[in-house]
Write a protein that holds these residues in place. Structure first.
Motif, short mmCIF file in Angstrom:
data_model
loop_
_atom_site.label_atom_id
_atom_site.label_comp_id
_atom_site.label_asym_id
_atom_site.label_seq_id
_atom_site.Cartn_x
_atom_site.Cartn_y
_atom_site.Cartn_z
N GLN A 193 0.83 -1.20 0.00
CA GLN A 193 0.00 0.00 0.00
C GLN A 193 0.87 1.25 0.00
O GLN A 193 0.52 2.27 -0.60
CB GLN A 193 -0.95 -0.02 1.21
N ARG A 194 2.05 1.17 0.65
CA ARG A 194 2.95 2.33 0.63
C ARG A 194 3.45 2.58 -0.80
O ARG A 194 3.58 3.73 -1.23
CB ARG A 194 4.12 2.11 1.59
N VAL A 195 3.71 1.49 -1.53
CA VAL A 195 4.12 1.65 -2.93
C VAL A 195 2.98 2.29 -3.73
O VAL A 195 3.19 3.18 -4.56
CB VAL A 195 4.53 0.30 -3.55
N ALA A 196 1.75 1.83 -3.42
CA ALA A 196 0.58 2.37 -4.13
C ALA A 196 0.44 3.87 -3.83
O ALA A 196 0.09 4.66 -4.70
CB ALA A 196 -0.68 1.62 -3.73
N ILE A 197 0.73 4.25 -2.58
CA ILE A 197 0.66 5.68 -2.22
C ILE A 197 1.77 6.45 -2.97
O ILE A 197 1.54 7.55 -3.48
CB ILE A 197 0.79 5.85 -0.68
N LEU A 242 -5.77 -4.35 5.18
CA LEU A 242 -4.55 -4.42 6.02
C LEU A 242 -4.89 -4.81 7.46
O LEU A 242 -6.00 -4.53 7.95
CB LEU A 242 -3.86 -3.06 6.01
N ASP A 243 -3.91 -5.43 8.12
CA ASP A 243 -4.08 -5.68 9.55
C ASP A 243 -3.92 -4.35 10.28
O ASP A 243 -3.52 -3.33 9.70
CB ASP A 243 -3.09 -6.73 10.04
N SER A 244 -4.21 -4.36 11.58
CA SER A 244 -4.27 -3.07 12.30
C SER A 244 -2.91 -2.38 12.34
O SER A 244 -2.83 -1.15 12.19
CB SER A 244 -4.82 -3.28 13.72
N ALA A 245 -1.82 -3.15 12.48
CA ALA A 245 -0.50 -2.52 12.58
C ALA A 245 -0.16 -1.82 11.26
O ALA A 245 0.25 -0.65 11.24
CB ALA A 245 0.56 -3.58 12.89
N ASP A 276 -2.40 1.23 10.73
CA ASP A 276 -1.93 2.41 11.47
C ASP A 276 -0.77 3.08 10.75
O ASP A 276 -0.71 4.31 10.64
CB ASP A 276 -1.48 1.99 12.89
N MET A 277 0.12 2.25 10.23
CA MET A 277 1.29 2.79 9.54
C MET A 277 0.87 3.61 8.31
O MET A 277 1.38 4.71 8.07
CB MET A 277 2.17 1.62 9.10
N VAL A 278 -0.11 3.07 7.57
CA VAL A 278 -0.58 3.76 6.36
C VAL A 278 -1.28 5.06 6.76
O VAL A 278 -1.07 6.12 6.13
CB VAL A 278 -1.52 2.83 5.55
N SER A 299 -9.98 5.05 11.27
CA SER A 299 -9.29 5.71 10.16
C SER A 299 -9.88 7.10 9.95
O SER A 299 -9.14 8.07 9.69
CB SER A 299 -9.45 4.89 8.88
N ALA A 300 -11.20 7.18 10.06
CA ALA A 300 -11.86 8.47 9.83
C ALA A 300 -11.39 9.52 10.82
O ALA A 300 -11.36 10.72 10.49
CB ALA A 300 -13.38 8.29 9.91
N GLU A 301 -10.98 9.09 11.99
CA GLU A 301 -10.51 10.02 13.02
C GLU A 301 -9.30 10.82 12.57
O GLU A 301 -9.05 11.92 13.03
CB GLU A 301 -10.15 9.25 14.32
#
Lengths: 808, 240
Positions: free
Chosen positions: B154-158, B178-181, B184-186, B209-211
């Motif tokens: 996902q970081r590559v996609a970003i 994605l898992d929670s860890a 959070d990173m994303v 995530s919305a937060e």
């Protein structure tokens, strides 16, 4: 810009490598369809469209004569009709003619037969070709009283006279008489046949058709603005008038036909040329549909990636480029292999043309096939058409897909209905084309292979024969001299080839020429005024040597003296036709009734000898060599020596008897008959290859399309089963569709029968195996369609309904 | 002259027709987003979140209304111009990453840049390296996507979305796979990007995530029902 292109190209190559087997399959489909189409194009062009190599060749037409409405036109015009056309023409710019002649060049201790023609004196000048040395013939050369003169071809000047620059005016010995060389033609000059030497054709005026037995190939040159129809309208009434004036000589319906000069020998093949051209296009179409489906399936697999590209800002044009690039690479590989296939095919075609040229010593044929640079461009153009036709539509569809739906996964099943209808239509078209091709090609293969493999009815193995008749020179005007020559030659051959047997005939077995005859008491029944039957003159031992059995009566022997009762032997086929239920022995046949020829008494019946392929089984009349003493003959020898030794021994024997009568081109009878039959024999492998390629393309294409359309409905199968449908009920849906497909094959079959029937003018028995062919095609299509429907259906219904519903 | 809104949707309606039914995926949407904002769009399944994002990303057309991007009515543009806007002004981040398996990390990020004819290979290279450095994936340039974890993908996609320096990043459930860890990173990465000035519109149904977003927009049955800078009274929106 270029770096973007390389980026796309690199990616396309990567995809190609990743799906290597799929890519190779596509490339092979392109290679087979383009290769076959190109091969057929090259062969068709060389046979029927290649222009002759002299200025204004397109204005020349070959005047041919169909002796009867049922006979095909031949480039053999009798001297009288030719004279009438020449004298009575009004709008035709020029009329000329040639006829093949024997020419034996004797130089020192060597005698060599040359390919020669006698031509009307103005013919070469009318072709607007200047000689390399000397001059062309003039009207003076064409007079009977003129000194013998010849023009040499460039090759014969090089080969036999070491390119002697002072050859013009020299006397050379041709056909045992001194002849002056008046000209040498330029390198590469080719006039209708590959001749090595030309004589002037001396034609003195004749009062009636019976005054000359000369036959010529006649040509007319059209004036600018004058069409072939105009010329035909001018010469047809002349021919009809001649027919009317000589009803005993010519059939009342004898007619003239015109063909482009380059089609002088190939016009009869035009139905085959047209059908093979159609087949080439159909194979290309089959290839296009096949690849189209494969590419579409491939693009469907890439739909998510393509949607993503769209989301990332790729224009539709750029998407199209990306889609086209991958298929372009595959097509490029396919076209290279396809051109290589075509070249292999053309090389095979060359060997097919070389073989009879070598065996029959006819020189280089004009229709020698060659893959020219322009043909390669045509192949590439065809590949581009295949590429665009197969990829553009699927690629455009994919470039227009709803990217949001595809990426979001909400488009599932949205276009299935449309896809299904398209696939059904494509399957239908492919079925029709495949069946059509299979019916045409399989019919031809079965018909022709049956005809060329029929028993010949004579011994062939271990037999050697001169490929062309040897014509006696003026020294042999007397029949006794000719009979002595044969006796001497037979003795000389036996001395050099102990244990050999030698016979003489005026034609090789299966190839006797037709002559006008009358059968006593049968004129009314057979319209004898124009009855022509195969006649061959043979020595006494011919029957025993050729293994022809005696059915009744006797064969020729020493009692048949030249001044005694003129006798004949007929074969059982001729006996059955003309004396059904009777013994022909004692019946009489008149040879050449228009010239008041001799009456021959039938003394025996011989076993049947097959005619040439599609020659029509008319039987044969044998005359005694001793009695007929023909002016030309062929030698047949049975010996166990090696072919090379044997040929030189026979040539040496002939040289010792008369150095001016060399024996021409000694070949094994097997090779000779194979060379004469090659036109038909070559049909079998070509059309067999088309059958194989069609089965391959149709099999893979149809199987892929049908099975894919079933697999696409896996979810539907899950839904049906979830709603309570049994497995059998689901299976029946697809089997019913398979049955509809099979019904469509009948449409292709019927079209195939119609097109095949158009070929019966060339291949008379083309329809004779039709029931077997149709049955075979149905079985092949049944296997393809039902296996393509049944196997994926079975797999789909074996899934749990829940799994089928989630199937992607 | 005041600066135009970066995104300005005016009375946008999108309807899906089936045989006898019409479904309003977007019903009279008025939404303005300014440069530098971080907006989350949330709501129940089928409320029209993804359709709204598709409309904003020019992946879907709509039936009525107007869409201005940076003052230009992009909905009226032709296919080629829309593709140009998608390529240069918008960066997409998908739930399923949507990396191309046959390309390595570098090539995936480079892909949208190859759609531009104004960049040399050297310029593209610099932009890809910069984007990968931003997401801490510079050391994985030659790796295939299959060799990366979900978070890394996902970081590559970003990075791919960032590479062309778009005006706005549109993220569709970026943590959904994605898992929670890793999630959070994303989200931290998106916050960092926002901190650096990026405008982000994120569709999510995950409240955590919305937060991260500074502005929350809610959809229900294709209507905008909640917005901290609402452009129309909620009552009017409900009444349609």
């Amino acid at each position: 810009m270029m770096s973007n292109f390389w980026f796309d190209l690199r990616y396309a190559m990567r995809l190609l490598r990743r799906a290597l087997s799929h890519s190779l399959l596509c490339a092979m489909v392109v290679a087979l369809s383009v290769g076959l189409a190109l091969f057929v194009f090259v062969m068709d062009y060389s046979i029927a469209y290649k222009p002759l190599p002299f200025p204004g060749a397109d204005r020349w037409v070959s005047i041919q004569i169909a002796g009867k409405p049922t006979e095909s036109a031949e480039p053999r015009l009798d001297a009288y009709t030719y004279q009438e056309l020449l004298n009575r023409r009004r709008n035709v710019d020029y009329i000329g003619a040639f006829t093949s002649r024997e020419a034996v060049l004797s130089e020192g201790e060597e005698s060599n037969p040359l390919r020669a023609a006698a031509i009307t004196p103005g013919l070469l000048a009318a072709m607007h070709v200047a000689p390399r040395l000397g001059r062309l013939f003039d009207e003076h050369d064409g007079q009977v009283t003129s000194a013998p003169a010849v023009i040499l071809s460039y090759d014969s000047w090089q080969k036999y006279f070491a390119a002697d620059p002072a050859i013009i005016g020299k006397q050379i010995r041709i056909n045992a008489q001194p002849t002056q060389v008046v000209g040498v033609m330029p390198k590469g000059f080719y006039a209708f046949q590959d001749y090595e030497l030309w004589f002037p054709l001396a034609m003195s005026p004749i009062a009636s058709p019976q005054d000359s037995k000369l036959r010529v190939s006649a040509f007319a040159r059209k004036r600018a603005g004058v069409s072939g129809v105009d010329i035909l309208n001018e010469i047809q009434p002349i021919v009809q008038d001649v027919n009317k004036r000589y009803p005993g000589v010519y059939d009342a319906h004898r007619s003239a036909e015109l063909f482009p000069a380059f089609r002088i020998y190939s016009h009869e093949n035009m139905p085959i040329i047209a059908v093979s051209g159609f087949i080439a296009i159909a194979i290309l179409l089959l290839g296009v549909m096949n690849i189209s489906m494969i590419f579409y399936a491939r693009l469907l697999e890439r739909s998510r990636e393509l949607a993503l590209r769209s989301a990332l800002g790729s224009t539709r044009r750029r998407l199209l480029r990306q889609c086209l690039l991958e298929s372009a690479l595959i097509v490029a590989i396919g076209v290279v292999v396809g051109i290589a296939f075509a070249e292999l095919g053309v090389q095979w075609g060359q060997s097919i043309r070389d073989f009879p040229s070598r065996v029959l010593a006819t020189g280089m044929p004009w229709d020698y096939p060659q893959l020219r640079p322009v043909d390669i461009f045509i192949g590439i153009f065809a590949a581009i058409v295949v590429w665009l036709a197969s990829t553009l539509v699927p690629a455009m569809r994919m470039s227009r897909q709803d990217a949001a739906k595809v990426i979001g996964g909400t488009g599932k099943g949205a276009t299935a209905g449309g896809r299904s209808r398209t696939a059904t239509a494509l399957v239908g078209v492919q079925l029709v084309i495949s069946c059509l091709l299979l019916v045409i090609c399989a019919s031809l293969v079965l018909a022709v292979s049956g005809e060329v493999s029929k028993p010949r009815g004579v011994h062939v193995d271990g037999m050697y024969v001169t490929s062309d008749p040897t014509t006696f020179t003026s020294r042999y005007a007397d029949a006794k001299a000719r009979n002595n020559y044969w006796t001497d030659l037979e003795r000389a051959i036996t001395q050099r080839l102990p244990g050999s047997e030698t016979a003489f005939a005026t034609a090789v077995p299966t190839r006797p020429d037709d002559f006008p005859v009358a059968i006593e008491g049968r004129q009314a029944a057979f319209n004898e005024s124009t009855l022509k039957l195969p006649v061959t003159v043979v020595s006494d031992n011919y029957f025993a040597l050729m293994g022809i059995a005696k059915v009744s009566g006797r064969f020729f022997d020493g009692t048949d003296a030249s001044d005694g009762l003129q006798v004949a032997v007929v074969d059982e086929e001729l006996a059955r036709r003309y004396w059904p239920g009777q013994d022909p022995v004692g019946k009489r046949i008149q040879f050449d009734p228009a010239s008041n020829g001799p009456w021959l008494t039938v003394i025996g019946v011989a076993s049947h000898v097959a005619s040439e392929p599609y020659g029509g089984e008319k039987g044969v009349i044998y005359r005694s060599l001793r009695q007929a003493a023909p002016s030309a003959f062929q030698v047949i020898v049975r010996a166990s020596q090696r072919p090379g030794d044997l040929a030189s021994a026979i040539r040496e024997a002939a040289y010792t008897v008369d150095r001016d009568l060399p024996l021409h081109n000694i070949q094994s009878l097997n090779d000779l008959l194979a060379a004469l039959d090659i036109g038909y024999v070559s049909i079998v492998p070509v059309f067999s290859a088309i059958v194989a390629i069609t089965v391959l393309l149709a099999g893979s294409g149809l199987f892929g399309m049908i099975s894919r359309s079933v697999v696409q409905r896996t979810q539907e199968i899950g839904i049906r089963r979830a709603l309570g449908s049994t497995k059998a009920r689901v299976r029946n849906i697809f089997m019913r569709k398979a049955a509809i497909y099979l019904g469509i094959t009948m449409v292709g079959g019927i079209l195939g029968i119609v097109i095949t029937s158009l070929l019966t003018s060339v291949i008379p028995n083309a329809l004779s195996h039709m029931i077997l062919v149709i049955a075979g095609v149905i079985v092949v299509m049944f296997l393809v369609v039902f296996s393509a429907s049944y196997l994926p259906t079975r797999r789909a219904i074996s899934l749990e309904p829940g799994d089928a519903l989630r199937y992607e | 002259m005041s600066k135009p809104h970066l995104i300005d949707l005016q009375a946008v309606k999108k309807v899906f027709y089936t045989e006898e039914l019409e479904t309003w995926a977007l019903n009279n949407i008025h939404l303005r987003i300014d440069e530098g904002e971080y907006v989350s769009v949330s709501g129940p399944s089928g409320c029209g979140k993804s359709t709204l994002l598709s409309v904003m990303g020019l992946l879907s057309s709509f039936n009525e209304g107007h869409y201005f991007l940076n003052g230009t009515e992009v909905s009226a543009l032709g296919e080629v111009e829309q593709a140009r806007v998608r390529n240069r002004d918008i960066g997409f981040i998908f739930q399923a990453f949507n990396l191309i398996g046959e390309m390595n990390v570098f090539e995936n990020v480079e892909l949208p840049l190859t759609f531009r004819d104004d960049l040399s290979k050297k310029q593209r290279h610099a932009m890809v390296v910069e984007a990968l450095e931003q997401v801490d994936m510079g050391h994985r340039q030659k790796h295939a996507p299959s060799e990366l974890s979900g978070g890394q993908q996902q970081r590559v996609a970003i990075a791919r979305a960032l590479a062309g320096h778009p005006k706005v990043l549109l993220a569709d459930e970026p943590t959904g796979n994605l898992d929670s860890a890793n999630a959070d990173m994303v989200m931290e990465l998106l916050s960092k990007l926002h901190g650096n000035g990026s405008t982000i519109v994120m569709v999510t149904h995950d409240p955590r995530s919305a937060e991260h977003a500074k502005r929350k927009v809610s959809l229900f049955d294709g209507k905008l029902v909640d917005d901290c800078r609402q452009v129309q009274p909620m009552l009017a929106a409900i009444e349609g």
